[in-house]
Design a protein around this motif. Structure first.
Motif, PDB file in Angstrom:
ATOM      1  N   MET A 160      -1.979  -9.540   3.832  1.00 47.75           N
ATOM      2  CA  MET A 160      -1.921 -10.913   4.310  1.00 47.75           C
ATOM      3  C   MET A 160      -3.220 -11.369   4.965  1.00 47.75           C
ATOM      4  SD  MET A 160       0.814 -11.935   3.101  1.00 47.75           S
ATOM      5  CE  MET A 160       1.014 -13.531   3.898  1.00 47.75           C
ATOM      6  N   THR A 161      -4.255 -10.594   4.764  1.00 44.50           N
ATOM      7  CA  THR A 161      -5.594 -11.092   5.075  1.00 44.50           C
ATOM      8  C   THR A 161      -5.948 -12.214   4.098  1.00 44.50           C
ATOM      9  OG1 THR A 161      -6.416  -9.273   3.706  1.00 44.50           O
ATOM     10  CG2 THR A 161      -6.467  -8.962   6.098  1.00 44.50           C
ATOM     11  N   ASN A 162      -5.200 -12.289   3.001  1.00 51.22           N
ATOM     12  CA  ASN A 162      -5.359 -13.376   2.021  1.00 51.22           C
ATOM     13  C   ASN A 162      -3.966 -13.818   1.576  1.00 51.22           C
ATOM     14  OD1 ASN A 162      -5.965 -15.072  -0.127  1.00 51.22           O
ATOM     15  ND2 ASN A 162      -7.668 -13.810  -0.851  1.00 51.22           N
ATOM     16  N   PRO A 163      -3.258 -14.565   2.421  1.00 55.77           N
ATOM     17  CA  PRO A 163      -1.861 -14.902   2.134  1.00 55.77           C
ATOM     18  C   PRO A 163      -1.677 -15.724   0.860  1.00 55.77           C
ATOM     19  CG  PRO A 163      -2.663 -16.107   4.046  1.00 55.77           C
ATOM     20  CD  PRO A 163      -3.683 -15.078   3.741  1.00 55.77           C
ATOM     21  N   ASP A 164      -2.631 -16.573   0.540  1.00 56.30           N
ATOM     22  CA  ASP A 164      -2.506 -17.386  -0.675  1.00 56.30           C
ATOM     23  C   ASP A 164      -2.509 -16.496  -1.918  1.00 56.30           C
ATOM     24  OD1 ASP A 164      -2.477 -19.992  -2.064  1.00 56.30           O
ATOM     25  OD2 ASP A 164      -4.467 -19.380  -2.763  1.00 56.30           O
ATOM     26  N   LEU A 165      -3.374 -15.496  -1.923  1.00 55.65           N
ATOM     27  CA  LEU A 165      -3.446 -14.556  -3.051  1.00 55.65           C
ATOM     28  C   LEU A 165      -2.126 -13.792  -3.185  1.00 55.65           C
ATOM     29  CD1 LEU A 165      -5.122 -12.994  -5.219  1.00 55.65           C
ATOM     30  CD2 LEU A 165      -5.799 -11.436  -3.371  1.00 55.65           C
ATOM     31  N   VAL A 166      -1.594 -13.317  -2.069  1.00 55.83           N
ATOM     32  CA  VAL A 166      -0.339 -12.553  -2.096  1.00 55.83           C
ATOM     33  C   VAL A 166       0.809 -13.422  -2.587  1.00 55.83           C
ATOM     34  CG1 VAL A 166       1.350 -11.316  -0.682  1.00 55.83           C
ATOM     35  CG2 VAL A 166      -1.092 -10.960  -0.299  1.00 55.83           C
TER      36      VAL A 166
ATOM     37  N   ARG B 284      -3.019  -9.563 -14.017  1.00 52.88           N
ATOM     38  CA  ARG B 284      -4.117  -8.583 -13.954  1.00 52.88           C
ATOM     39  C   ARG B 284      -5.104  -8.975 -12.864  1.00 52.88           C
ATOM     40  NH1 ARG B 284      -8.575  -7.602 -17.647  1.00 52.88           N
ATOM     41  NH2 ARG B 284      -8.690  -9.858 -17.972  1.00 52.88           N
ATOM     42  N   ASP B 285      -5.489 -10.231 -12.824  1.00 57.15           N
ATOM     43  CA  ASP B 285      -6.468 -10.685 -11.830  1.00 57.15           C
ATOM     44  C   ASP B 285      -5.882 -10.692 -10.422  1.00 57.15           C
ATOM     45  OD1 ASP B 285      -8.277 -10.998 -13.898  1.00 57.15           O
ATOM     46  OD2 ASP B 285      -7.820 -13.123 -14.185  1.00 57.15           O
ATOM     47  N   LEU B 286      -4.620 -11.062 -10.297  1.00 58.86           N
ATOM     48  CA  LEU B 286      -3.989 -11.085  -8.971  1.00 58.86           C
ATOM     49  C   LEU B 286      -3.805  -9.669  -8.429  1.00 58.86           C
ATOM     50  CD1 LEU B 286      -1.299 -13.864  -9.583  1.00 58.86           C
ATOM     51  CD2 LEU B 286      -3.380 -14.058  -8.201  1.00 58.86           C
TER      52      LEU B 286
ATOM     53  N   ARG C 144      -8.557  -5.272  -3.994  1.00 58.66           N
ATOM     54  CA  ARG C 144      -9.909  -5.445  -3.433  1.00 58.66           C
ATOM     55  C   ARG C 144      -9.883  -5.924  -1.989  1.00 58.66           C
ATOM     56  NH1 ARG C 144     -11.502  -7.937  -9.211  1.00 58.66           N
ATOM     57  NH2 ARG C 144     -12.049  -5.954 -10.223  1.00 58.66           N
ATOM     58  N   GLU C 145      -8.803  -6.614  -1.620  1.00 60.16           N
ATOM     59  CA  GLU C 145      -8.655  -7.010  -0.214  1.00 60.16           C
ATOM     60  C   GLU C 145      -8.629  -5.794   0.702  1.00 60.16           C
ATOM     61  OE1 GLU C 145      -8.218  -9.937   1.748  1.00 60.16           O
ATOM     62  OE2 GLU C 145      -9.175 -10.862   0.013  1.00 60.16           O
ATOM     63  N   MET C 146      -8.146  -4.662   0.182  1.00 56.76           N
ATOM     64  CA  MET C 146      -8.071  -3.435   0.978  1.00 56.76           C
ATOM     65  C   MET C 146      -9.164  -2.439   0.597  1.00 56.76           C
ATOM     66  SD  MET C 146      -5.665  -3.723   3.236  1.00 56.76           S
ATOM     67  CE  MET C 146      -5.150  -2.071   3.678  1.00 56.76           C
TER      68      MET C 146
ATOM     69  N   TYR D  98      -6.902  -2.406  -9.135  1.00 61.46           N
ATOM     70  CA  TYR D  98      -5.504  -2.051  -8.925  1.00 61.46           C
ATOM     71  C   TYR D  98      -5.178  -0.632  -9.395  1.00 61.46           C
ATOM     72  CZ  TYR D  98      -0.491  -2.617  -8.482  1.00 61.46           C
ATOM     73  OH  TYR D  98       0.814  -2.468  -8.092  1.00 61.46           O
ATOM     74  N   PHE D  99      -5.787  -0.195 -10.476  1.00 61.89           N
ATOM     75  CA  PHE D  99      -5.543   1.166 -10.949  1.00 61.89           C
ATOM     76  C   PHE D  99      -5.984   2.175  -9.890  1.00 61.89           C
ATOM     77  CE2 PHE D  99      -5.730   4.953 -13.536  1.00 61.89           C
ATOM     78  CZ  PHE D  99      -4.780   4.751 -14.526  1.00 61.89           C
TER      79      PHE D  99
END
Length: 634
Positions: free
Chosen positions: A157-163, A229-231, A237-239, A244-245
């Motif tokens: 949730m450092t990027n809530p819109d992305l989540v 895939r992008d999400l 990358r936020e972490m 993701y892999f």
């Protein structure tokens, strides 16, 4: 009732002075949560819970000795995690067992709240700060804190819109997947019917039409999969994970390169056996369909939609006739008896009331996911399974597998294992236990002990071993070590352009599995997306490869060291020593490193040794059968 149960878990922490201070507000939230429609209750509780949780977290992170501070922090986060896990799991269960817009909306709401909890910036900051003092913490605390950070990476949730966008896209993909209607010659056909037709049909034109029908969901799923895939890469990358892999393989303490190398090494050690098996199979199939022997096996010649298993080739090992006249309920009850015979307790009564175990009637308006699974709804006693059981050998083995998950859940649902660590020692452990019991349930002595095969049944040992290899082992290794993980690594770690997805998929199928499509497959298709896991369990399939290798190690130890029987023909039934040995693995959950648990249980590291030895008699037989034939497809 769902909200009351979850709230009770949090209220149990009222010993905290700051928690008492906010009880009045919490009771107000509780009252609001329980008002209104069923839909409102499901979506309101998680949001209101989070508001209260943030208040509490701020008060618990004050300066104090590190271990004491970690204890308070972990007590609160474990309670919050379990409460929201339950609400989210319940919403997921409804969404896959009854696909409706209402249930999709409820899942999206609870998914966002669950992600908001796991990815709370305050949790991330506190966990990182505590881990900076790792030497002052107990090993159990360290494992919980690291798990918190892995959980956070799924929805930081450092990027809530992305989540939020990811949760919405995941929900949309699940709805497309679960509600898709396959059609054959313009008529609706279920996934079970596709599988049954592929098992029985000997007409290649009909088989091709069935196989092509099974791929029709790909184009419907691809557009949103590109978005996902992008999400998914974005949240990783936020972490600070590169993709993701990489995030997913971190559960093993490995990088993407290390995981792929381990998988490639396994394929290399088993390749001589696979090439012999592939050669034998294509000659057998060519004979069956009255066709010239091909270099690569056409995909529609094989009974499995993805050629990940090659069942039905060994008539002498076909035992479906022995299930005729039996009921689907008998299948699942026999599976439970396998575990109780080892000394495990029966499944809770709620399992039988809440599970969804049988196919829907043909005229049913309800739609459900057709992939077998087992669920730990509340991380305690609410265990359920989603299946579509029919009385045949495939579902007999599947039912034993799925209850392996259920009994793993039961074993580590104990006070010594925190909620955060109520999972497998590594993701492949869960699948490995299920696969182990599936293997055990296919052994002739066990089938005789259950009255499925007659006592005087004389198995053709080569035939049964060959069926084991074809239907449950070698082709599966090359799909789960090769095609699936390499394709997903390409799209996530290497950002493979979407207009190359289908070509890359078939390159791996061709090069690694020795399989080819009936005709060229253009980019209008997305055949990878027809595999459930690509959509709803991404970057996961290598866990099945791990599970396959792992199960042969466990089986080898049980057969040789406990039962003193040959691994190719043994019977676990009623052996309490086997149950005790298994329980010592299961009850730990992920409280210890998976390498340590495996080494202590079997005396060796993860290895294909046991698998190669299991099939050694078969390899010698195949080499004799294949004399004079071109081996492989190059």
């Amino acid at each position: 009732m769902l909200a009351k149960g979850a709230l009770a878990k949090v209220l149990a922490l009222s010993a905290s002075v700051r928690f008492v201070r906010y009880q009045t507000r919490f009771r107000w939230a509780r009252k609001k949560c329980l008002l209104g429609s069923r839909m409102h209750r499901r979506s309101s509780f998680p949001v209101l819970f989070l508001i209260v949780f943030v208040f509490l977290l701020r008060g618990l992170c004050a300066a104090s000795p590190i271990q004491e501070r970690a204890d308070r922090f972990l007590k609160l986060t474990n309670a919050g995690y379990q409460a929201l896990f339950r609400v989210n799991s319940e919403a997921q269960w409804l969404a896959v067992t009854d696909v409706t817009p209402e249930h999709d909306a409820a899942l999206a709401a609870t998914g966002k709240a669950y992600a908001a909890f796991n990815g709370n910036p305050a949790i991330i900051t506190e966990a990182r700060d505590l881990l900076a003092h790792e030497k002052e913490l107990t090993p159990l605390s360290i494992r919980q804190l690291k798990q918190l950070l892995l959980n956070a990476a799924e929805g930081p949730m450092t990027n809530p819109d992305l989540v939020s966008k990811r949760v919405e896209a995941e929900t949309k993909q699940a709805s497309i997947l679960n509600s898709f209607e396959f059609k054959l010659n313009g008529q609706k056909i279920t996934a079970n019917e596709i599988d049954n037709k592929l098992e029985k049909s000997t007409d290649l034109e009909e088989r091709r039409a069935i196989w092509e029908a099974s791929k029709e969901s790909g184009p419907a799923l691809k557009p949103n999969l590109v978005v996902l895939r992008d999400l998914r890469n974005g949240v990783a990358r936020e972490m600070k994970y590169p993709d993701y892999f990489s995030l997913e393989v971190a559960s093993y303490g490995m990088t993407t390169a290390e995981m792929l190398k381990m998988l490639d090494d396994w394929m290399a050690t088993l390749r001589p056996l696979y090439l012999q098996l592939h050669t034998w199979a294509k000659y057998k199939l060519a004979e069956k369909y009255h066709q010239p022997v091909p270099k690569r096996i056409p995909a529609h010649w094989i009974n499995n939609r993805w050629a990940q298993e090659w069942p039905g080739l060994i008539e002498a090992a076909n035992i479906d006739k022995y299930f005729e006249g039996r009921q689907a309920e008998w299948i699942i009850k026999t599976a439970e008896q396998f575990y109780t015979g080892l000394g495990f307790s029966p499944l809770p009564e709620s399992f039988w009331k809440k599970s969804d175990l049988y196919p829907l009637p043909p005229d049913s308006k309800r739609k459900k996911n057709t992939h077998a699974s087992c669920w730990h709804i509340d991380l305690e006693n609410d265990i359920r399974s989603l299946q579509s059981i029919e009385p045949n050998a495939r579902w007999f083995f599947t039912a034993h597998h799925e209850l392996g998950h259920g009994y793993y859940f039961k074993a580590y649902s104990r006070p010594e294992v925190p909620y955060l660590l109520r999972t497998g020692a590594a993701p492949g452990f869960h699948e490995g236990i299920g696969e182990l019991i599936s293997l055990a349930s296919s052994q002739v002595p066990y089938l005789q002990s259950q009255g499925i095969l007659p006592k005087d049944f004389k198995p053709d040992t080569n035939a049964f071993l060959l069926d084991d290899a074809l239907a449950r082992a070698l082709p599966f290794i090359y799909f789960s070590c090769g095609t699936m993980p390499h394709w997903e690594a390409d799209i996530y770690a290497h950002n493979l352009p979407a207009d190359q997805w289908n070509a890359r998929w078939w390159k791996y199928v061709s090069d690694m599995q020795g399989i080819e499509p009936p005709s060229a497959r253009s980019e209008e298709w997305c055949d990878a997306a027809t595999k459930t896991h690509i959509n709803d369990t991404p970057a996961y399939y290598y866990n099945y490869a791990f599970a396959t290798v792992f199960k042969f190690q466990l089986h080898d130890y049980i057969a040789r060291k406990i039962l003193h029987q040959p691994p190719q023909s043994c019977n676990y039934a009623g052996n309490k020593e086997v149950g005790k040995w298994l329980n010592n693995i299961l009850k730990k959950g992920s409280t210890e490193d998976w390498r340590k648990i495996l080494k202590e249980a079997t005396g060796e590291d993860i290895s294909t040794r046991a698998m190669a030895e299991y099939f050694k008699p078969l390899q010698s037989w195949l080499e004799e059968e294949n004399k004079g034939r071109q081996i492989g497809w190059e």
